[in-house]
Write a protein that holds these residues in place. Sequence first.
Motif, mmCIF file in Angstrom:
data_model
loop_
_atom_site.group_PDB
_atom_site.id
_atom_site.type_symbol
_atom_site.label_atom_id
_atom_site.label_comp_id
_atom_site.label_asym_id
_atom_site.label_seq_id
_atom_site.Cartn_x
_atom_site.Cartn_y
_atom_site.Cartn_z
ATOM 1 N N LEU A 290 0.817 -1.219 0.000
ATOM 2 C CA LEU A 290 0.000 0.000 0.000
ATOM 3 C C LEU A 290 0.848 1.265 0.000
ATOM 4 N N LYS A 291 1.856 1.322 0.872
ATOM 5 C CA LYS A 291 2.616 2.566 0.988
ATOM 6 C C LYS A 291 3.562 2.802 -0.187
ATOM 7 N N LEU A 292 3.854 1.774 -0.927
ATOM 8 C CA LEU A 292 4.710 1.951 -2.106
ATOM 9 C C LEU A 292 3.889 2.087 -3.383
ATOM 10 N N THR A 293 2.545 2.027 -3.247
ATOM 11 C CA THR A 293 1.691 2.172 -4.433
ATOM 12 C C THR A 293 0.604 3.213 -4.167
ATOM 13 N N VAL A 294 -0.597 2.758 -3.888
ATOM 14 C CA VAL A 294 -1.768 3.636 -3.836
ATOM 15 C C VAL A 294 -1.815 4.575 -2.638
ATOM 16 N N LEU A 295 -1.109 4.262 -1.570
ATOM 17 C CA LEU A 295 -1.113 5.137 -0.393
ATOM 18 C C LEU A 295 0.281 5.685 -0.080
ATOM 19 N N ALA A 296 1.026 6.000 -1.119
ATOM 20 C CA ALA A 296 2.387 6.510 -0.941
ATOM 21 C C ALA A 296 2.433 7.785 -0.104
ATOM 22 N N GLU A 297 1.418 8.605 -0.202
ATOM 23 C CA GLU A 297 1.375 9.865 0.552
ATOM 24 C C GLU A 297 0.767 9.701 1.941
ATOM 25 N N LYS A 298 0.272 8.527 2.253
ATOM 26 C CA LYS A 298 -0.406 8.295 3.534
ATOM 27 C C LYS A 298 0.098 6.996 4.184
ATOM 28 N N PRO A 299 1.354 6.984 4.628
ATOM 29 C CA PRO A 299 1.919 5.744 5.181
ATOM 30 C C PRO A 299 1.259 5.288 6.479
ATOM 31 N N ILE A 300 0.774 6.224 7.291
ATOM 32 C CA ILE A 300 0.124 5.836 8.544
ATOM 33 C C ILE A 300 -1.234 5.191 8.251
ATOM 34 N N THR A 301 -1.954 5.706 7.264
ATOM 35 C CA THR A 301 -3.213 5.091 6.839
ATOM 36 C C THR A 301 -2.947 3.692 6.283
ATOM 37 N N ALA A 302 -1.889 3.563 5.496
ATOM 38 C CA ALA A 302 -1.521 2.253 4.949
ATOM 39 C C ALA A 302 -1.209 1.272 6.078
ATOM 40 N N LYS A 303 -0.497 1.747 7.101
ATOM 41 C CA LYS A 303 -0.166 0.885 8.241
ATOM 42 C C LYS A 303 -1.433 0.493 8.990
ATOM 43 N N ALA A 304 -2.350 1.426 9.187
ATOM 44 C CA ALA A 304 -3.600 1.127 9.890
ATOM 45 C C ALA A 304 -4.399 0.058 9.145
ATOM 46 N N ILE A 305 -4.501 0.170 7.835
ATOM 47 C CA ILE A 305 -5.221 -0.830 7.031
ATOM 48 C C ILE A 305 -4.548 -2.194 7.161
ATOM 49 N N ALA A 306 -3.229 -2.204 7.069
ATOM 50 C CA ALA A 306 -2.484 -3.465 7.179
ATOM 51 C C ALA A 306 -2.696 -4.113 8.548
ATOM 52 N N ILE A 307 -2.677 -3.302 9.598
ATOM 53 C CA ILE A 307 -2.877 -3.832 10.950
ATOM 54 C C ILE A 307 -4.283 -4.409 11.088
#
Length: 165
Positions: A46-63
């Motif tokens: 997520l953080k290296l593609t569609v949520l590159a500008e929102k790494p904390i959101t990407a982490k929350a989704i992954a968690i």
Amino acid sequence: MTVVDSVLGLLPPPLRRLAIKHRELLKFAVVGGTTFLIDNGIWYVLKLTVLAEKPITAKAIAIIVATIASYVLNREWSFRTRGGRERHHEAALFFLISAGGVAINLVPPYVSRYVLDLEVPHVSRAVQEIADFASGSVIGMVLAMFFRFWGFRKWVFPDELGQRR
């Protein structure tokens, strides 16, 4: 004979006794390792593609995705002899404790990125990724793991409600 019994049979007797004594913790650690891979795989995709500008959101989704997998694995394997509540009550408690774990897990990467400015352009991309991994996948996850293990044993899967084997 189960896989766990087969593995225990390979251990020397003193180590086998220790592993049996802490069987629940070891199973919790295996589930944690599995969900660690799920969490980090999803986070980096997520953080290296569609949520590159929102790494904390990407982490929350992954968690959140890893937490769902964690519930199933912990319920059916790690703590299968504990509990005794109705599933919906147990699941609600599990996800409530897990929400606390998510919050705890997100504090270190938030501090890393937005308090310590360990993000591009303040640091190189390599430093940013190392800081993200160390803060989100090591520090945050370890803190959340201790909180979850304590909370799951105390409130979600308490021993006094189940039949310990």
